[in-house]
Design a protein around this motif. Structure first.
Motif, PDB file in Angstrom:
ATOM      1  N   TYR A 104       0.838  -1.203   0.000  1.00  0.00           N
ATOM      2  CA  TYR A 104       0.000   0.000   0.000  1.00  0.00           C
ATOM      3  C   TYR A 104       0.874   1.254   0.000  1.00  0.00           C
ATOM      4  CZ  TYR A 104      -4.208   2.752   1.276  1.00  0.00           C
ATOM      5  OH  TYR A 104      -5.267   3.639   1.308  1.00  0.00           O
ATOM      6  N   LEU A 105       1.864   1.286   0.890  1.00  0.00           N
ATOM      7  CA  LEU A 105       2.762   2.443   0.962  1.00  0.00           C
ATOM      8  C   LEU A 105       3.555   2.603  -0.331  1.00  0.00           C
ATOM      9  CD1 LEU A 105       4.149   4.769   2.437  1.00  0.00           C
ATOM     10  CD2 LEU A 105       5.712   3.082   3.464  1.00  0.00           C
ATOM     11  N   GLY A 106       4.014   1.487  -0.893  1.00  0.00           N
ATOM     12  CA  GLY A 106       4.781   1.562  -2.132  1.00  0.00           C
ATOM     13  C   GLY A 106       3.981   2.187  -3.262  1.00  0.00           C
ATOM     14  N   TRP A 107       2.719   1.771  -3.394  1.00  0.00           N
ATOM     15  CA  TRP A 107       1.897   2.316  -4.477  1.00  0.00           C
ATOM     16  C   TRP A 107       1.510   3.771  -4.221  1.00  0.00           C
ATOM     17  CZ3 TRP A 107       1.422   1.133  -9.264  1.00  0.00           C
ATOM     18  CH2 TRP A 107       0.412   1.723 -10.036  1.00  0.00           C
ATOM     19  N   ILE A 108       1.206   4.101  -2.965  1.00  0.00           N
ATOM     20  CA  ILE A 108       0.844   5.483  -2.649  1.00  0.00           C
ATOM     21  C   ILE A 108       2.048   6.405  -2.826  1.00  0.00           C
ATOM     22  CG2 ILE A 108       0.134   7.040  -0.784  1.00  0.00           C
ATOM     23  CD1 ILE A 108      -2.155   5.482  -2.081  1.00  0.00           C
ATOM     24  N   SER A 109       3.245   5.904  -2.583  1.00  0.00           N
ATOM     25  CA  SER A 109       4.449   6.703  -2.821  1.00  0.00           C
ATOM     26  C   SER A 109       4.551   7.087  -4.292  1.00  0.00           C
ATOM     27  CB  SER A 109       5.701   5.929  -2.394  1.00  0.00           C
ATOM     28  OG  SER A 109       5.676   5.626  -1.011  1.00  0.00           O
ATOM     29  N   VAL A 110       4.308   6.109  -5.168  1.00  0.00           N
ATOM     30  CA  VAL A 110       4.318   6.382  -6.608  1.00  0.00           C
ATOM     31  C   VAL A 110       3.138   7.275  -6.979  1.00  0.00           C
ATOM     32  CG1 VAL A 110       4.109   5.330  -8.901  1.00  0.00           C
ATOM     33  CG2 VAL A 110       5.509   4.220  -7.139  1.00  0.00           C
ATOM     34  N   ALA A 111       1.963   6.963  -6.419  1.00  0.00           N
ATOM     35  CA  ALA A 111       0.750   7.721  -6.751  1.00  0.00           C
ATOM     36  C   ALA A 111       0.860   9.183  -6.337  1.00  0.00           C
ATOM     37  CB  ALA A 111      -0.464   7.078  -6.072  1.00  0.00           C
ATOM     38  N   SER A 140      12.624   5.705  -7.664  1.00  0.00           N
ATOM     39  CA  SER A 140      13.530   4.554  -7.620  1.00  0.00           C
ATOM     40  C   SER A 140      14.560   4.692  -6.507  1.00  0.00           C
ATOM     41  CB  SER A 140      14.240   4.398  -8.969  1.00  0.00           C
ATOM     42  OG  SER A 140      13.301   4.191  -9.998  1.00  0.00           O
ATOM     43  N   SER A 141      15.002   5.912  -6.246  1.00  0.00           N
ATOM     44  CA  SER A 141      15.973   6.141  -5.168  1.00  0.00           C
ATOM     45  C   SER A 141      15.375   5.793  -3.814  1.00  0.00           C
ATOM     46  CB  SER A 141      16.443   7.598  -5.182  1.00  0.00           C
ATOM     47  OG  SER A 141      17.131   7.897  -6.385  1.00  0.00           O
ATOM     48  N   ILE A 142      14.110   6.189  -3.619  1.00  0.00           N
ATOM     49  CA  ILE A 142      13.430   5.860  -2.364  1.00  0.00           C
ATOM     50  C   ILE A 142      13.325   4.347  -2.207  1.00  0.00           C
ATOM     51  CG2 ILE A 142      11.240   6.001  -1.111  1.00  0.00           C
ATOM     52  CD1 ILE A 142      10.850   8.757  -2.465  1.00  0.00           C
ATOM     53  N   ALA A 143      12.936   3.668  -3.289  1.00  0.00           N
ATOM     54  CA  ALA A 143      12.810   2.212  -3.247  1.00  0.00           C
ATOM     55  C   ALA A 143      14.159   1.556  -2.986  1.00  0.00           C
ATOM     56  CB  ALA A 143      12.216   1.701  -4.554  1.00  0.00           C
ATOM     57  N   ALA A 144      15.221   2.098  -3.595  1.00  0.00           N
ATOM     58  CA  ALA A 144      16.555   1.540  -3.409  1.00  0.00           C
ATOM     59  C   ALA A 144      17.015   1.695  -1.958  1.00  0.00           C
ATOM     60  CB  ALA A 144      17.539   2.225  -4.354  1.00  0.00           C
ATOM     61  N   ARG A 172      16.136  -1.714   4.658  1.00  0.00           N
ATOM     62  CA  ARG A 172      15.117  -2.567   5.275  1.00  0.00           C
ATOM     63  C   ARG A 172      14.898  -3.880   4.532  1.00  0.00           C
ATOM     64  NH1 ARG A 172      11.565   0.058   9.024  1.00  0.00           N
ATOM     65  NH2 ARG A 172      12.223   2.193   9.402  1.00  0.00           N
ATOM     66  N   GLN A 173      15.494  -3.997   3.356  1.00  0.00           N
ATOM     67  CA  GLN A 173      15.363  -5.212   2.562  1.00  0.00           C
ATOM     68  C   GLN A 173      13.887  -5.595   2.374  1.00  0.00           C
ATOM     69  OE1 GLN A 173      17.956  -8.142   4.315  1.00  0.00           O
ATOM     70  NE2 GLN A 173      19.787  -6.938   3.901  1.00  0.00           N
ATOM     71  N   ASP A 174      13.106  -4.583   2.027  1.00  0.00           N
ATOM     72  CA  ASP A 174      11.654  -4.756   1.876  1.00  0.00           C
ATOM     73  C   ASP A 174      11.330  -5.076   0.419  1.00  0.00           C
ATOM     74  OD1 ASP A 174       8.916  -4.624   1.810  1.00  0.00           O
ATOM     75  OD2 ASP A 174       8.760  -2.772   2.961  1.00  0.00           O
ATOM     76  N   ILE A 175      11.200  -6.346   0.119  1.00  0.00           N
ATOM     77  CA  ILE A 175      10.974  -6.783  -1.257  1.00  0.00           C
ATOM     78  C   ILE A 175       9.598  -6.365  -1.761  1.00  0.00           C
ATOM     79  CG2 ILE A 175      10.070  -9.058  -0.634  1.00  0.00           C
ATOM     80  CD1 ILE A 175      11.608 -10.160  -3.073  1.00  0.00           C
ATOM     81  N   ALA A 176       8.621  -6.258  -0.876  1.00  0.00           N
ATOM     82  CA  ALA A 176       7.263  -5.882  -1.291  1.00  0.00           C
ATOM     83  C   ALA A 176       7.236  -4.444  -1.801  1.00  0.00           C
ATOM     84  CB  ALA A 176       6.281  -6.069  -0.137  1.00  0.00           C
ATOM     85  N   TYR A 177       7.840  -3.535  -1.042  1.00  0.00           N
ATOM     86  CA  TYR A 177       7.874  -2.124  -1.460  1.00  0.00           C
ATOM     87  C   TYR A 177       8.633  -1.994  -2.780  1.00  0.00           C
ATOM     88  CZ  TYR A 177       8.401   2.952  -1.188  1.00  0.00           C
ATOM     89  OH  TYR A 177       8.338   4.296  -1.459  1.00  0.00           O
ATOM     90  N   MET A 178       9.781  -2.639  -2.869  1.00  0.00           N
ATOM     91  CA  MET A 178      10.580  -2.565  -4.095  1.00  0.00           C
ATOM     92  C   MET A 178       9.825  -3.154  -5.282  1.00  0.00           C
ATOM     93  SD  MET A 178      14.364  -3.566  -2.690  1.00  0.00           S
ATOM     94  CE  MET A 178      15.178  -3.151  -4.236  1.00  0.00           C
ATOM     95  N   GLY A 179       9.097  -4.235  -5.025  1.00  0.00           N
ATOM     96  CA  GLY A 179       8.347  -4.891  -6.096  1.00  0.00           C
ATOM     97  C   GLY A 179       7.279  -3.987  -6.691  1.00  0.00           C
ATOM     98  N   VAL A 180       6.634  -3.196  -5.840  1.00  0.00           N
ATOM     99  CA  VAL A 180       5.619  -2.263  -6.320  1.00  0.00           C
ATOM    100  C   VAL A 180       6.250  -1.207  -7.220  1.00  0.00           C
ATOM    101  CG1 VAL A 180       3.987  -0.466  -5.628  1.00  0.00           C
ATOM    102  CG2 VAL A 180       4.076  -2.613  -4.366  1.00  0.00           C
ATOM    103  N   THR A 181       7.412  -0.701  -6.834  1.00  0.00           N
ATOM    104  CA  THR A 181       8.103   0.304  -7.653  1.00  0.00           C
ATOM    105  C   THR A 181       8.517  -0.285  -8.991  1.00  0.00           C
ATOM    106  OG1 THR A 181       8.940   1.346  -5.625  1.00  0.00           O
ATOM    107  CG2 THR A 181       9.982   1.985  -7.698  1.00  0.00           C
ATOM    108  N   LEU A 220      16.380   1.372 -14.436  1.00  0.00           N
ATOM    109  CA  LEU A 220      16.043   1.464 -13.015  1.00  0.00           C
ATOM    110  C   LEU A 220      15.444   0.157 -12.502  1.00  0.00           C
ATOM    111  CD1 LEU A 220      14.595   5.097 -12.915  1.00  0.00           C
ATOM    112  CD2 LEU A 220      16.799   4.306 -12.024  1.00  0.00           C
ATOM    113  N   VAL A 221      14.655  -0.501 -13.342  1.00  0.00           N
ATOM    114  CA  VAL A 221      14.119  -1.818 -12.969  1.00  0.00           C
ATOM    115  C   VAL A 221      15.257  -2.790 -12.718  1.00  0.00           C
ATOM    116  CG1 VAL A 221      12.911  -3.845 -13.880  1.00  0.00           C
ATOM    117  CG2 VAL A 221      11.872  -1.583 -14.093  1.00  0.00           C
ATOM    118  N   ILE A 222      16.224  -2.816 -13.617  1.00  0.00           N
ATOM    119  CA  ILE A 222      17.376  -3.715 -13.477  1.00  0.00           C
ATOM    120  C   ILE A 222      18.162  -3.407 -12.209  1.00  0.00           C
ATOM    121  CG2 ILE A 222      19.593  -4.372 -14.503  1.00  0.00           C
ATOM    122  CD1 ILE A 222      18.267  -3.882 -17.260  1.00  0.00           C
TER     123      ILE A 222
END
Length: 263
Positions: free
Chosen positions: A159-166, A199-203, A209-218, A242-244
């Motif tokens: 949810y946070l990952g998508w709202i960050s992008v949104a 992408s920087s935020i996700a990185a 935090r090694q949060d794969i869910a947040y990164m996956g949304v980005t 950036l995906v790579i």
């Protein structure tokens, strides 16, 4: 030490209000698509008024809302389980998720009413409480049982990952609607800047935090942007690079084998 009767009552109220907040946001979301205010749904507004906003991903990307609400319902049900009713982590989150859900409903109304400037405020009222929940739960730092990871941590991360992008997309749409000239910088360059920011935020989250869910949304959003603008070599290539990079970070950090996924 057993929780007092007063604490039990407050816990039950929090759980009940949280569940109703989730249900309410879901109903508003569904109603906005079936009976859109002023005749156009959110997707239709994006595809018409904001067709030239380059940061908006391909239409299929928005099916992630199905996953978001599935996770939120899992969260709502999990908090009612007998052995989770007095979970200290959930108690720390208080009514923050309720605030986010109410703000989500308000955002839908404002966006459909084409009050795009005010919709940014509503979007921030979704984003800030989610950040609060994320930090209070210690996602990525705290070891939790697998059931809690899937029912609480992953839903909030997604949810946070998508709202960050949104939030970035919402600001871009509002500025476009106000015919902002971008200080003379082209729309393509601004889009690249926004892609780099997201992408920087996700990185950072992936590394710290090694949060794969947040990164996956980005990654999901970046791929959708690349697909939508496949004929634009600059945006396509930047998004794919950036995906790579994000996938490489996730692989190097070896997310699936983290010891905090306790059964």
């Amino acid at each position: 030490m057993q929780p007092s009767t007063s604490s039990k009552n407050w816990d039950f109220l929090r759980q009940l209000v949280t569940l109703f907040g989730i249900i309410g946001a879901f109903i508003v979301n569904i109603a906005s698509n079936i009976f859109p205010l002023n005749g156009l749904s959110i997707g239709e507004i994006s595809n018409t008024l904001f067709n030239n906003v380059l940061i908006i991903p391909a239409n299929y990307a928005f099916i992630i809302w199905g996953l978001i609400y599935l996770g939120l319902f899992a969260f709502g049900i999990y908090q009612f389980l007998p052995n989770q009713k007095h979970d200290l982590d959930l108690r720390k989150t208080g009514y923050l998720l309720v605030i986010a859900c109410v703000a989500q409903s308000i955002w839908v109304y404002l966006f459909l009413s084409r009050l795009f400037g005010l919709s940014i405020i509503a979007m921030l009222l979704i984003l800030v409480p989610l950040i609060g929940i994320y930090l209070r739960l210690g996602i990525g730092y705290k070891q939790v049982p697998r059931s809690k990871k899937w029912s609480v941590h992953f839903p909030i991360s997604i949810y946070l990952g998508w709202i960050s992008v949104a939030t970035i997309v919402n600001i871009a749409c509002a500025l476009y609607f106000q015919r902002w000239n971008g200080w003379g910088i082209s729309a393509q360059i601004w889009t690249v800047i926004m892609l780099l920011a997201a992408s920087s935020i996700a990185a950072i989250i992936g590394i710290q935090r090694q949060d794969i869910a947040y990164m996956g949304v980005t990654v999901w959003a970046l791929v959708a942007i690349a697909i939508k603008h496949w004929n634009n070599s600059l945006l396509r290539n930047v998004a794919l690079v950036l995906v790579i990079v994000l996938i490489a970070i996730a692989t190097i950090k070896n997310l699936p084998n983290r010891s905090d996924s306790i059964s």
